[in-house]
Design a protein around this motif. Sequence first.
Motif, PDB file in Angstrom:
ATOM      1  N   SER A 171      -5.901   8.531  -0.258  1.00  0.00           N
ATOM      2  CA  SER A 171      -6.442   8.946  -1.555  1.00  0.00           C
ATOM      3  C   SER A 171      -7.034  10.348  -1.603  1.00  0.00           C
ATOM      4  O   SER A 171      -6.946  10.998  -2.647  1.00  0.00           O
ATOM      5  CB  SER A 171      -7.488   7.932  -2.027  1.00  0.00           C
ATOM      6  N   SER A 200      -4.430   0.800 -10.240  1.00  0.00           N
ATOM      7  CA  SER A 200      -5.484   0.399  -9.303  1.00  0.00           C
ATOM      8  C   SER A 200      -5.939  -1.030  -9.568  1.00  0.00           C
ATOM      9  O   SER A 200      -6.189  -1.800  -8.635  1.00  0.00           O
ATOM     10  CB  SER A 200      -6.666   1.359  -9.411  1.00  0.00           C
ATOM     11  N   GLY A 252       0.814  -1.212   0.000  1.00  0.00           N
ATOM     12  CA  GLY A 252       0.000   0.000   0.000  1.00  0.00           C
ATOM     13  C   GLY A 252       0.846   1.259   0.000  1.00  0.00           C
ATOM     14  O   GLY A 252       0.584   2.198  -0.763  1.00  0.00           O
ATOM     15  N   VAL A 304       1.169   4.109  -2.935  1.00  0.00           N
ATOM     16  CA  VAL A 304       0.988   5.540  -2.638  1.00  0.00           C
ATOM     17  C   VAL A 304       2.175   6.343  -3.167  1.00  0.00           C
ATOM     18  O   VAL A 304       2.008   7.406  -3.781  1.00  0.00           O
ATOM     19  CB  VAL A 304       0.811   5.748  -1.126  1.00  0.00           C
ATOM     20  N   THR A 337      -3.184  -3.427  -8.255  1.00  0.00           N
ATOM     21  CA  THR A 337      -2.846  -3.370  -6.830  1.00  0.00           C
ATOM     22  C   THR A 337      -3.316  -4.579  -6.016  1.00  0.00           C
ATOM     23  O   THR A 337      -2.517  -5.150  -5.252  1.00  0.00           O
ATOM     24  CB  THR A 337      -3.396  -2.062  -6.225  1.00  0.00           C
ATOM     25  N   ILE A 370      -4.354   2.738   1.043  1.00  0.00           N
ATOM     26  CA  ILE A 370      -4.576   3.588  -0.131  1.00  0.00           C
ATOM     27  C   ILE A 370      -5.820   4.449   0.051  1.00  0.00           C
ATOM     28  O   ILE A 370      -5.825   5.634  -0.312  1.00  0.00           O
ATOM     29  CB  ILE A 370      -4.682   2.718  -1.393  1.00  0.00           C
TER      30      ILE A 370
END
Length: 529
Positions: free
Chosen positions: A247, A214, A194, A198, A217, A243
């Motif tokens: 976000s 995405s 994660g 990022v 992931t 995440i």
Amino acid sequence: MRGLEIIVVVLTAVLGLTWLAQRLGVSEPLLLLLGELVLAEVPDVGGVHLSGSVVLLGFLPPLLYAEALTISQHQIRANFRTIVLLSVGLVLATTVTVAATGHAFGLTWAVAYVLGAVLSPTDATAVAAVARGLPRRFLTTMQAESLVNDGTALAAYAVAVDVATGRNSFSWGEALGRFALSYAGGLAIGAGVGLLVVAIRRHLHSTSLESGLSVLTPFAAYLPASSAGVSGVLAVVVCGLVISRASPLLIPARSRVQTLDFWSVAAFLLNGSLFVLVGTQLPHVVGNLTAMSPWRALLLAVAVSGVVMATRLVYVFCSPYAVRAVDRRQVQRLRRIPPRYRIPTAWGGVRGGVSLAAALSMPTLTESGRHLAARDVVVFVTAVVIVATLLIQGQTLPAVIRWARLPPDREADTEEQLAYRHIAQAALESLPDHAARLHTPAAVVDRISRELESHAGMTEGPSPGHRTEYDLRKQIIAAKRTALVDLRDRRRIDDSVLRRVQEALDAEDLRLDIGLEGHRLAHQPQPDY
């Protein structure tokens, strides 16, 4: 039938059966599963065999990730102890009670514990589908439980399978060590992936690249954890939470809207396809039953279904009293709820694709090369319990929620008002500096300032013409759309130009809706608590 044709048939079934379920007012997962019993009679479709590895790798990571992106982390922290008690304590309690039932019907203890571990977790997507209408505290608790309990169940499953196949003998030290390693490893890998995602997203400025990352992931979190022998489920969930936390300030608005829309559609199609494919497996499960007579296996399945439901009911009602005996703090007393409010949580333990995937992943041979007896019984009982919980609990849960008369979630509206007012006030405070830096005309600054003051709740109340202005602006946008399409139809502009201008109109339309809702919340009377 080729693979592509099967995909088309499955997706068509998902859309058609979901529409029918919504029209009839029945549980969508249940109708998807039962509807496919008919489709399973089609030779090519019925011949599709769903392997456990396909579910655990192809379906589980994206479904868990989609749930983790939208779950309330505040509610997870507030209800952390309850979630742990359900996702760990209840899983182990269900494993034991189901194993005892299976052993009473003639299964060996090792195979019985495999069955118990397989049926111990609730299904995240099924819970989300049937638990609509719950206040966020109760819904988040059930969703978080179903996200985490897969990790506990699969760790218990791995221990039980090793014993059943003769790979290892059971020891408490090794079992507890495996649980600890599974959780710690999954937590570390999920957090690491994660944080890495990022960091990468800070350097991406392309919507396509951000959306592609995405999609990658959840698999990037699950595969390393699974390869390391730790909880891939927990890794995906933790990665999604990391995440999701970052976000708001990390991901541009357009990318976030596109990503969330994608995951909403993907979760809908994957979840529906999973239940469709589970339904196509039921005839195979019945046909392959050899270790036990069909009637005795059905009796075992009925008994296990009752035990699974009863264990959850007893555990959910009894565990709070054990907590109260240990924790007598005032904050604990304030969070107590009447027994009636616990009924929806106690009745919401539906099983789904994760349980069937674990059952199908059970080895067919022992370490010595002998056939693993009763594997077909485990798969059969699992399939029947999934149908039973969806039919009995899933179909009746909405009525149970209404009967429980849970208190309305007034805190959500209050928090939303606070958010609108706070961000408007922050914008007001920053407005002079930004206006001076950008050399904005005074008339524009004055107009924006008045709008922000209204949103911040600094006026006496909503102006009489607010709704009229909203309707007028809506009509103007509609006229713009008509004129835009007319230009395209007369070949004055290209379709690519139409799409770009239409994006701006869509954004303007959305801003109007959000503004109206914020205005309504900012000025509506609040109930007394």
